[in-house]
Structure formats: C-alpha cells, structure tokens
Design a protein around this motif. Structure first.
Motif, PDB file in Angstrom:
ATOM      1  N   VAL B 153       0.819  -1.209   0.000  1.00  0.00           N
ATOM      2  CA  VAL B 153       0.000   0.000   0.000  1.00  0.00           C
ATOM      3  C   VAL B 153       0.859   1.268   0.000  1.00  0.00           C
ATOM      4  CG1 VAL B 153      -1.640   1.333   1.397  1.00  0.00           C
ATOM      5  CG2 VAL B 153      -1.915  -1.154   1.166  1.00  0.00           C
ATOM      6  N   HIS B 154       1.871   1.262   0.816  1.00  0.00           N
ATOM      7  CA  HIS B 154       2.677   2.482   0.996  1.00  0.00           C
ATOM      8  C   HIS B 154       3.598   2.713  -0.201  1.00  0.00           C
ATOM      9  CE1 HIS B 154       5.417   5.402   2.763  1.00  0.00           C
ATOM     10  NE2 HIS B 154       4.529   5.579   3.721  1.00  0.00           N
ATOM     11  N   PRO B 155       3.791   3.998  -0.589  1.00  0.00           N
ATOM     12  CA  PRO B 155       4.684   4.295  -1.735  1.00  0.00           C
ATOM     13  C   PRO B 155       6.158   3.927  -1.509  1.00  0.00           C
ATOM     14  CG  PRO B 155       3.401   6.248  -1.100  1.00  0.00           C
ATOM     15  CD  PRO B 155       3.102   5.202  -0.086  1.00  0.00           C
ATOM     16  N   TYR B 156       6.554   3.548  -0.320  1.00  0.00           N
ATOM     17  CA  TYR B 156       7.909   3.014  -0.137  1.00  0.00           C
ATOM     18  C   TYR B 156       8.119   1.777  -1.037  1.00  0.00           C
ATOM     19  CZ  TYR B 156       8.882   5.817   4.150  1.00  0.00           C
ATOM     20  OH  TYR B 156       9.121   6.811   5.054  1.00  0.00           O
ATOM     21  N   HIS B 157       7.024   1.287  -1.579  1.00  0.00           N
ATOM     22  CA  HIS B 157       7.018   0.152  -2.509  1.00  0.00           C
ATOM     23  C   HIS B 157       7.975   0.345  -3.697  1.00  0.00           C
ATOM     24  CE1 HIS B 157       4.923  -2.944  -4.990  1.00  0.00           C
ATOM     25  NE2 HIS B 157       5.145  -2.110  -5.986  1.00  0.00           N
ATOM     26  N   HIS B 158       8.023   1.546  -4.264  1.00  0.00           N
ATOM     27  CA  HIS B 158       8.761   1.698  -5.532  1.00  0.00           C
ATOM     28  C   HIS B 158      10.138   2.328  -5.330  1.00  0.00           C
ATOM     29  CE1 HIS B 158       6.600   5.669  -5.379  1.00  0.00           C
ATOM     30  NE2 HIS B 158       7.773   6.087  -5.781  1.00  0.00           N
ATOM     31  N   PRO B 159      11.061   2.054  -6.268  1.00  0.00           N
ATOM     32  CA  PRO B 159      12.409   2.614  -6.133  1.00  0.00           C
ATOM     33  C   PRO B 159      12.415   4.136  -6.330  1.00  0.00           C
ATOM     34  CG  PRO B 159      12.212   1.400  -8.207  1.00  0.00           C
ATOM     35  CD  PRO B 159      10.936   1.178  -7.453  1.00  0.00           C
ATOM     36  N   ILE B 160      13.368   4.798  -5.686  1.00  0.00           N
ATOM     37  CA  ILE B 160      13.470   6.263  -5.763  1.00  0.00           C
ATOM     38  C   ILE B 160      13.587   6.711  -7.216  1.00  0.00           C
ATOM     39  CG2 ILE B 160      14.944   8.246  -5.200  1.00  0.00           C
ATOM     40  CD1 ILE B 160      15.714   6.581  -2.632  1.00  0.00           C
ATOM     41  N   ILE B 161      14.365   5.985  -8.004  1.00  0.00           N
ATOM     42  CA  ILE B 161      14.573   6.411  -9.394  1.00  0.00           C
ATOM     43  C   ILE B 161      13.308   6.237 -10.239  1.00  0.00           C
ATOM     44  CG2 ILE B 161      15.503   4.211 -10.252  1.00  0.00           C
ATOM     45  CD1 ILE B 161      17.567   6.171 -11.773  1.00  0.00           C
ATOM     46  N   GLY B 162      12.371   5.410  -9.764  1.00  0.00           N
ATOM     47  CA  GLY B 162      11.108   5.232 -10.490  1.00  0.00           C
ATOM     48  C   GLY B 162      11.151   4.035 -11.433  1.00  0.00           C
ATOM     49  N   TYR B 163      10.004   3.762 -12.048  1.00  0.00           N
ATOM     50  CA  TYR B 163       9.928   2.690 -13.040  1.00  0.00           C
ATOM     51  C   TYR B 163      10.206   3.267 -14.430  1.00  0.00           C
ATOM     52  CZ  TYR B 163       7.455   0.263  -9.284  1.00  0.00           C
ATOM     53  OH  TYR B 163       7.124  -0.306  -8.090  1.00  0.00           O
ATOM     54  N   ALA B 164      10.878   2.489 -15.257  1.00  0.00           N
ATOM     55  CA  ALA B 164      11.211   2.961 -16.604  1.00  0.00           C
ATOM     56  C   ALA B 164       9.946   3.396 -17.360  1.00  0.00           C
ATOM     57  CB  ALA B 164      11.967   1.881 -17.364  1.00  0.00           C
ATOM     58  N   CYS B 165       8.843   2.635 -17.193  1.00  0.00           N
ATOM     59  CA  CYS B 165       7.619   2.979 -17.946  1.00  0.00           C
ATOM     60  C   CYS B 165       7.089   4.348 -17.528  1.00  0.00           C
ATOM     61  CB  CYS B 165       6.557   1.892 -17.784  1.00  0.00           C
ATOM     62  SG  CYS B 165       6.179   1.497 -16.067  1.00  0.00           S
ATOM     63  N   ASP B 166       7.174   4.667 -16.227  1.00  0.00           N
ATOM     64  CA  ASP B 166       6.724   5.997 -15.775  1.00  0.00           C
ATOM     65  C   ASP B 166       7.671   7.080 -16.282  1.00  0.00           C
ATOM     66  OD1 ASP B 166       4.656   4.777 -14.469  1.00  0.00           O
ATOM     67  OD2 ASP B 166       5.522   4.938 -12.469  1.00  0.00           O
ATOM     68  N   LEU B 167       8.972   6.782 -16.272  1.00  0.00           N
ATOM     69  CA  LEU B 167       9.953   7.776 -16.731  1.00  0.00           C
ATOM     70  C   LEU B 167       9.758   8.084 -18.220  1.00  0.00           C
ATOM     71  CD1 LEU B 167      13.094   6.420 -14.832  1.00  0.00           C
ATOM     72  CD2 LEU B 167      11.771   8.465 -14.265  1.00  0.00           C
ATOM     73  N   ARG B 168       9.324   7.076 -18.961  1.00  0.00           N
ATOM     74  CA  ARG B 168       9.084   7.307 -20.393  1.00  0.00           C
ATOM     75  C   ARG B 168       7.802   8.099 -20.611  1.00  0.00           C
ATOM     76  NH1 ARG B 168      10.988   1.809 -20.856  1.00  0.00           N
ATOM     77  NH2 ARG B 168      13.190   1.926 -21.429  1.00  0.00           N
ATOM     78  N   ALA B 169       6.846   7.973 -19.677  1.00  0.00           N
ATOM     79  CA  ALA B 169       5.518   8.565 -19.915  1.00  0.00           C
ATOM     80  C   ALA B 169       5.317   9.958 -19.323  1.00  0.00           C
ATOM     81  CB  ALA B 169       4.446   7.620 -19.353  1.00  0.00           C
ATOM     82  N   MET B 170       6.045  10.307 -18.280  1.00  0.00           N
ATOM     83  CA  MET B 170       5.770  11.576 -17.599  1.00  0.00           C
ATOM     84  C   MET B 170       6.040  12.781 -18.501  1.00  0.00           C
ATOM     85  SD  MET B 170       6.900  11.468 -13.657  1.00  0.00           S
ATOM     86  CE  MET B 170       7.981  10.061 -13.696  1.00  0.00           C
ATOM     87  N   SER B 171       5.249  13.834 -18.279  1.00  0.00           N
ATOM     88  CA  SER B 171       5.397  15.024 -19.124  1.00  0.00           C
ATOM     89  C   SER B 171       6.065  16.158 -18.357  1.00  0.00           C
ATOM     90  CB  SER B 171       4.020  15.506 -19.592  1.00  0.00           C
ATOM     91  OG  SER B 171       3.321  16.039 -18.476  1.00  0.00           O
ATOM     92  N   ARG B 172       6.466  17.162 -19.096  1.00  0.00           N
ATOM     93  CA  ARG B 172       7.050  18.367 -18.520  1.00  0.00           C
ATOM     94  C   ARG B 172       6.082  18.983 -17.508  1.00  0.00           C
ATOM     95  NH1 ARG B 172       5.817  23.912 -17.814  1.00  0.00           N
ATOM     96  NH2 ARG B 172       7.814  24.968 -17.570  1.00  0.00           N
ATOM     97  N   ASP B 173       4.780  18.973 -17.844  1.00  0.00           N
ATOM     98  CA  ASP B 173       3.817  19.599 -16.937  1.00  0.00           C
ATOM     99  C   ASP B 173       3.651  18.814 -15.642  1.00  0.00           C
ATOM    100  OD1 ASP B 173       3.585  21.589 -18.753  1.00  0.00           O
ATOM    101  OD2 ASP B 173       1.625  20.976 -19.545  1.00  0.00           O
TER     102      ASP B 173
END
Lengths: 438, 431
Positions: B153-173
């Motif tokens: 449940v807690h966001p400590y679940h994911h690595p600090i650097i993030g998931y590659a799929c999120d890094l590819r999808a996030m926008s400038r905004d």
C-alpha cells in the motif's frame, strides 16, 4: 636515535597553508619519515601512512600478491590475533586498516585522542610482525575469490582491464590487474606472502599523524615503536620499464550476459605526477571531463545528447605514468553514437585548445577548493602523504597558487596535443552481447 | 569538545532556518531540504521527485543551464543534490566568505526553475541511463523485488529512481506541477553550518528568502502499510556472479519509541554506524560477521536500519560464498535473530556499542558538511533536536529492550525473504 630533538613550533594560527608548512618532519635513523601536525578542533586523530611497495613489485604469475599481503597484515601479529585486533579497536570505536594498490601499501587509523597509542601500537605490529596465520589466510583468500567473481561481471572493471591490456605490453605491470585473477590468487601460498612482506622497507615508508595529540610524546612513542625496524634488503625501486607509444587505434569489446548498460573506456598513455607537464595536464583534464557538471564531455554526451548519466575523464598521474582516460556508461544501442561524441570532443579540444573562460574557471576552482580539501584531519593527512611521496615540500600548499597561475593557454594546448592522441588510442567497451542490442 | 548550539529561525513565509557556528576551518556549508521524496509520489509518477531534483540543475531565467555549477566551482566550492524516500536535499560547501552564492542559487531555483521542454527530454534519457547503470548490478534487482514485496500500500514500494515505464511517460507539466507543489519556502528547511556569525548570516538569509511567496497547502499523505499477514518469498533469477540473500522486516519508523532499541539491535548485528558520515567501520567484532563471515559461509554480511518517517525495513544482507547456497545462508541469518530473541544480548555488547556511538558522533563533527546533513535530515524526519539527544537516546537502551524489539518485529509474519540465484551464464540470459 632522535637525540637531537627537532625544533617543535607551536601550532601556527592563520591559514591552513601556513599550518601545513609548520608540520614537524622527522626522519628516523632507518629512513622512515614521520610528519606530525597537531590540530585541536576535535578530540580525534587520523593516522595515514604508506610503504611504497605494491603490485608493480610482484611477478606477473603471482598477480594479486601485493594486495593479498597488504590485506593479510591485519590478520594476526605476534602480539594479537585478528580477532583481538578487531575486538581491541572496535570496542573503542577506533579503526586500523591496511591495503595495497599498484605502487604503495597504505596503512592508517582513526581514533579518539585517548586511543592514539593503541592505534600506533597495532599498526606497528601489522607492519613489522605480521604472522600470516594459515587459517586467516584461507578466509581472506575465500573473500578475495568472491570479490573477483563479482568484478569479473562488472562492466566497469572489465572495460578497465581490457583497456590496460591494450595500452601496456604483457611484461608491464600496468597490463595486469593489481587484484590478480582467480587463477593467480588461488596459487598464492602463505610463504609467498611472508616473502613479499620482507620487501617492506622503512626508508620507503611515510607516516603522517594529524589531530589532537602532543608532538613530543608521539615522537618518542614512534621512536620506540619504529626505531628498531630493520629492513632485509634495499628499498624497492619505483621505476617501470618504458612503454612504446601507441601507433594505431586499438579496440576491443567484452560481452557480459545480462547487462543492461555498456561501459565505454577510451585511453592513452599519460604522465607521472612529477612530470613538468603535470599542472597543465591536470587543468586540461578538468576542462575536458573532470570539472564536475560543465566540462566538455559532460556538455556534449550528457547535456546536449542525453546519452549517459556518468561521463568523465580521468588522469592517473602517480609515481609512474598511468593512463589518461575518458569514459561513459550508455545504453548498448548508443555505444557508437557516444563513442563518436567522446572522440569528437577530444579531437576538438586537441585542435582548438582551451578557451580563456575555461582556463579562468579551472584556475579559480583549483586554488579555491584547496580549503575544502583540507577541512578534516583526514584531508590534511592525505595532503601530507602526497607532499612526501612526490617531494613537493611542506610549503607546497602556500606555493600551489603560483603553480596554477603559471599554466597558460599554450601550455594546456600543448599537453593536449602531446598526450591526447586522436589517431593512436585504445578503446574498450564492456556490455551485453551484441545480439541483444537491437 | 562541545558543539555550539543550533539556533532555529522561522521566516514569515514559514521557511525554517537552522544555524550552527563551527569555527574549525574557514568553510561553510548551506543545505536546503524539501519535505518531498519518493514517499510522496502517486502511482504512474514514480521517480518524479528525483527527476525534479535533476531539473533544478538545468537553469532559471537569470541563471542559464550550467551557470550555477560554474559559479560554485569558480569560487572553490562543491554543489550537489540527492533524492531519498522522505526528502530531497541540495547542498553547497564553500570557502566561508563565499556562502552568499549558495543563497543566491537556492532562493532563485526554489521559485524560478525553467523546466525547459527540451531540457526535460534530455534529462529523461539521462535518468533512464542512470537506471540502466543500477540495473547492471544483480543486487539492485533483488533489492527492488524485496522492497516491492514488503509494501503493498505504501509508496515506499517503488524505487526512488522510479519505473522505466513511468519515466518514459511523464510530461514536462507533471514535473512542473510537482515542483510548484513541493518547492516552496513553507516546505523547505535551510541548514547552515560553518565559519560565520549567526546574526550576520541571518541578515543575508532574510534578504534572499524572506520575500519568497508561501506555496499552496501540501497534499496530505495518508498511506498506511497494513500489518503483514505472513512471510513472503521472492526469487530473482538472472545472470550474476553469486547468490545473494536479503531478508526485510517491516518495523517502525524513527518517530516511534522503539526506534532507539531497533538502532541498537542493528549495531549488535553489524556494528554502530556514524550518522551523517565521517565514521569508521565497526562490523567485524559484531554478530553477523562472526557467525557468517568468520565461518566462511559468506563473503559479506550486514544488517541495515535507516531512520524513516513511516514504518520501513530492518534488513539483513549476505553475499553467499560459492561453496554454499542461499537456503543455508538464510537459515544462518535467521539463527542469529533467534539467538537474540531467545537469549538476549550481553551487558558488554551494550557497553561496546555505547563507546562506538560516541566515537562515531565525534568523527562526524570534523566536517561541516556531515553536521548539516545530520541536522537537515533529522528535521525533515522528525526534529533537528534529535541530533543532540540521539546519543543519550541510544545509550539509554537496555538489553531487555533489544530482546523485546527483536521478538516483536523480527518475526516470520513481518518478513520478506529474497534470494538472488544466478542463471546459467553460458545461455546468455540477458534482456
């Protein structure tokens, strides 16, 4: 004997350069050099020393012998077992350590002021009367073999190893890893360690102590501890065979299954620390790829093209001439593009030389950052060891700005042309197998 | 040696400023901490805090990309930043008479960072390269698998650097909105340690920071990791040089009254650590080294327990020697925990840890950078006052407390057991 007590000045107030110049430098009759600088900011002491014996002094077929010997010094002495050394130091929150590299064996410690005598006594024993107990040697060997297995699958390590083999002929110690290989480390015997240890020599040894202590007391303690250290033979030479210059481009690739990133390592022969070109090369290297965030390789490969997170250059100028390298960690699909970018920046730098702004930047940085490097006892002790190793003189920190100011545009352009050859270099890439790159 | 006291000042816009004079060397460090980290990231935006941190080095209208590093370097200083689970921090350490530069940079980029779209795109691939560099190490894969299994449940679940799929999808905004939400004076702490006079330096601080606008109300983080309902096991199979074992227990964070006893338990297993840097290793006289390294089962073994805001992990790690296997090593690690649960620890062990802790804290006081790091981290985690009470807190722990927390928290129910097992190298099982 230290019958003629050296003049011991009061700690000088004011600039750190002045304080370093006031360091007490004393040579024991056996040739060992002691550097003492009391500081009182915190009740702690740092001890840093080196014996100038390392992997360059081991036979090729016994790769890893110097490193193994250096680590084994702490595994038992005539006075204490390994477990006792660990217990006696860690129980007081202090540390002693030893370890070897290519040219030197470092030894050192850190303690609260009250525990300095204990640290010095244990370090003395480790250097002079190690016992190399068989059981401890085997434990250590097991740890080395595991580390070597891990290194063998590290792209950075494998690229570095491949580059060394391209730059230096097999008979040169720089062609081999100081850590040896699993095959060579497996073969090293207890007798080999004991024999290699006889090469340690007081006249090739420097000891620097910085922190909260009384100079008179420590000098007399050191005389007792190290005065009786008699060497078995002459101190080992630091001279290495000359290396024929590269005359062509040499490239190699190492494939490691399961890797996600490739490490690119470009290299040429560099220069030794005492070479007259040193300061110009230091500044050239900062401009090319070292002055963090803002150097040329960084600007091109990371900022303009977004190809790498880590990209830099490195000048290994020590007791002998190590390589001058440039490196980047990139996606396997980007290896060619990143290599072209590295080569382009190096060629451009060699052709055009530095611009005035870059020279001003590195001058200011080198002069201004000395204060930060000399903030802690450990930082000061490292400087004292370097001063002794390269014969720079205790006034070095005071004179340092003039060494930097003297280097001008032409000097930097000239070293770039002299060393950073763009038609004769070595290039090693370590990463996943090619068929996975598409 | 006694440290000068920390002085706390709150600016009208809510920004907290902590100052401690330290006159050992003519050096001053300025740290700015934002109360945001990977803990504050919603699903689909993993890694956004770290990416925003990168963007703060990419310029403002008055300081184009590259200028701030140049400015600091030309003045003989160091500048960097990092992102953690609970915070993001930036620091500059400079010759004391140049520290105003840090105020100029930090006050400017707190409000005016550009987030130029082209720079965002370049940084996207730089961060993907950073992620791929970490993925070259087998232990990264194991650590991410164990951590993911430990938090549902807690966001400590994911690595600090993030998931590659999120890094590819996030926008400038997305990035800019995160920045505008969290990078505000009311969510920041400025820590200054070094060679200055407080009254003089506070006048400079006010000039740069007092007029910055107050930000919007901060999102409330309500995630609570539920009580685990049994042991979870993960296996990672990839090319690699060795088998590795990682065991992680869900335990309280640093604001809990059991934090001190858990920290001492960690020291019993693998030595007292320094807080904030500058310390010495003390693990070789501790239990895990003696039980696993000395007996040649593993080439390294350690435990870890870091101060975190919310309940996080107490971990055991080992590199298995090639003659042994992960199952065996898992049993040996668990045996060491059971010994403490059953027999407790000795008075001499506690006394040793106490002396180690005092030494580690003294070493840390040599450097202004370590001091400021400690003050800022603790202020974000709980309170800067903890820095001066920490040694007393830890040395007040009794042997019975250590046994009790081992019994309470290091249970099968609360743990994730992870094994890394190499696949056959000759098959070239990469990806």
């Amino acid at each position: 004997m230290m019958s003629a007590a050296p003049f011991l000045p009061e700690p000088v107030r004011g600039g750190i350069g002045q304080r370093i110049a006031s360091t007490v430098r004393f040579t024991l009759p056996n040739g060992m050099v002691v550097l003492l600088l009391p500081t009182t900011a915190t009740p702690t002491v740092t001890v840093s020393g080196e014996v100038r014996v390392g992997a360059i002094h081991e036979p090729a077929e016994q790769g890893g012998l110097a490193v193994f010997t250096g680590a084994a010094l702490g595994r038992g002495t005539q006075r204490r077992t390994f477990q006792q050394i660990v217990e006696d130091t860690e129980a007081r929150g202090c540390m002693v350590s030893t370890g070897s590299g290519g040219h030197t064996t470092a030894f050192g410690g850190k303690s609260l002021a009250e525990d300095l005598p204990l640290v010095l006594e244990i370090l003395t024993d480790m250097l002079q009367t190690p016992t190399f107990p068989t059981e401890e040697i085997e434990k250590l060997r097991g740890q080395f073999l595991m580390s070597l297995r891990e290194y063998e699958q590290s792209t950075r390590y494998r690229a570095a190893l491949a580059l060394q083999a391209l730059l230096y002929p097999p008979e040169h110690p720089y062609s081999r890893p100081a850590s040896g290989t699993r095959a060579t480390v497996q073969q090293i015997s207890r007798d080999d360690l004991e024999h290699f240890h006889t090469r340690y020599h007081p006249a090739a040894t420097t000891l620097a102590i910085v922190g909260d202590f009384d100079t008179d007391q420590v000098l007399s303690l050191l005389e007792t501890l190290f005065g009786g250290w008699e060497p078995a033979a002459a101190p080992p030479s630091q001279t290495l065979p000359p290396v024929a210059p590269l005359t062509e481009v040499r490239r190699t690739a190492v494939y490691l299954p399961g890797k996600i990133q490739s490490d690119i390592l470009w290299g040429v022969h560099g220069l030794e620390r005492t070479h007259p070109d040193y300061y110009a090369a230091l500044m050239a290297n900062l401009i090319l790829g070292q002055l963090s965030m803002g150097n040329r390789l960084w600007e091109n490969v990371r900022e303009r093209q977004g190809l790498a997170y880590s990209v830099s250059s490195s000048l290994d100028a020590g007791l002998s001439a190590g390589p001058w390298t440039a490196s980047a960690g990139v996606n396997p699909a980007d290896v060619e593009r990143a290599t072209v970018a590295l080569l382009h920046e190096i060629e451009h730098f060699v052709r055009e030389g530095p611009i005035d702004e870059e020279i001003a930047d590195v001058r200011d940085y080198l002069k201004g950052s000395l204060g930060l490097r000399l903030e802690t006892n450990g930082g000061i002790a490292s400087m004292l060891l370097a001063i002794e190793r390269y014969g720079l003189g205790l006034e070095y920190v005071l004179r340092y700005p003039s060494f930097i100011d003297r280097v001008d545009h032409d000097a930097i352009a000239a070293v770039a042309q002299r060393y950073l050859h763009t038609t004769a270099y070595a290039l090693a890439v370590a990463g996943p197998p090619l068929d996975r790159q598409e | 040696m006694t440290n000068n006291p920390v002085q706390a000042h709150t600016l009208p816009n809510g920004m907290l400023v902590l100052t401690r004079e330290m006159r050992n060397a003519p050096v001053t460090t300025a740290w700015i901490w934002y109360r945001v980290g990977s803990r504050n990231e919603p699903g689909g935006r993993t890694g956004i805090s770290h990416w925003v941190e990168h963007m703060l080095f990419k310029g403002t209208p008055t300081m184009p990309p590259g200028t701030l590093n140049r400015l600091i370097k030309r003045n003989g200083g160091n500048l960097n930043g990092f992102t953690s689970l609970d915070y993001t921090a930036y620091y500059a350490t400079l010759p004391a008479d140049r520290i105003e530069l840090a105020f100029r940079i930090e006050s400017d980029r707190m409000i005016n960072a550009t987030f130029d779209p082209q720079e965002v795109e370049h940084e996207r691939t730089v961060i993907l390269a950073e992620l791929e560099g970490y993925a070259n190490y087998p232990t990264t894969w194991l650590d991410e698998a164990v951590t993911a299994a430990a938090f549902s449940v807690h966001p400590y679940h994911h690595p600090i650097i993030g998931y590659a799929c999120d890094l590819r999808a996030m926008s400038r905004d997305d990035l800019y909105q995160h920045y505008q939400t969290y990078y505000m004076p009311n969510n920041a702490v400025l820590v200054l340690v070094g060679d200055f006079q407080t009254s003089g330096i506070m006048a400079q601080v006010e000039r740069y920071f007092a007029d910055l606008p107050v930000g919007p109300a901060l999102p409330h983080l309500h995630a609570i990791e539920p009580e685990p309902q049994g042991e979870r096991r993960v296996m990672v199979q990839r090319p690699g040089p060795a088998e590795y074992v990682q065991i992680a227990y869900l335990v309280p964070g640093c604001r809990d009254s059991d934090f001190a006893a858990l920290t001492v338990l960690n020291a019993v297993l693998s030595g007292a650590r320094s807080f904030g840097g500058g310390g010495v290793p003390t693990h070789r006289s501790a239990r895990l080294y003696r039980a696993l390294v000395e007996t040649q089962l593993v080439s390294s073994a350690s435990s870890s327990y870091m101060p975190r805001i919310d309940p996080h992990l107490f971990e055991l790690h080992a590199t298995v020697r090639s003659e042994h296997h992960a199952d065996e090593i898992e049993r040996a690690l668990l045996h060491e925990i059971e010994r403490i649960q059953q027999d407790g620890i000795g008075a001499e062990e506690l006394a040793r840890i106490s002396k180690q802790l005092r030494a580690q804290v003294t070493y840390g006081s040599e450097s202004v950078t370590s001091q400021a790091r400690l003050l800022g981290a603790w202020e974000v985690l709980d309170s800067y006052r903890r820095v001066d009470t920490l040694v007393d807190e830890l040395t007040a722990v009794q042997a019975a407390d250590v046994q009790r927390v081992a019994q309470t928290y290091l249970t099968a129910r609360r743990r994730v057991v992870g094994h890394f097992v190499p696949t056959d190298q000759s098959q070239g099982d990469g990806q």
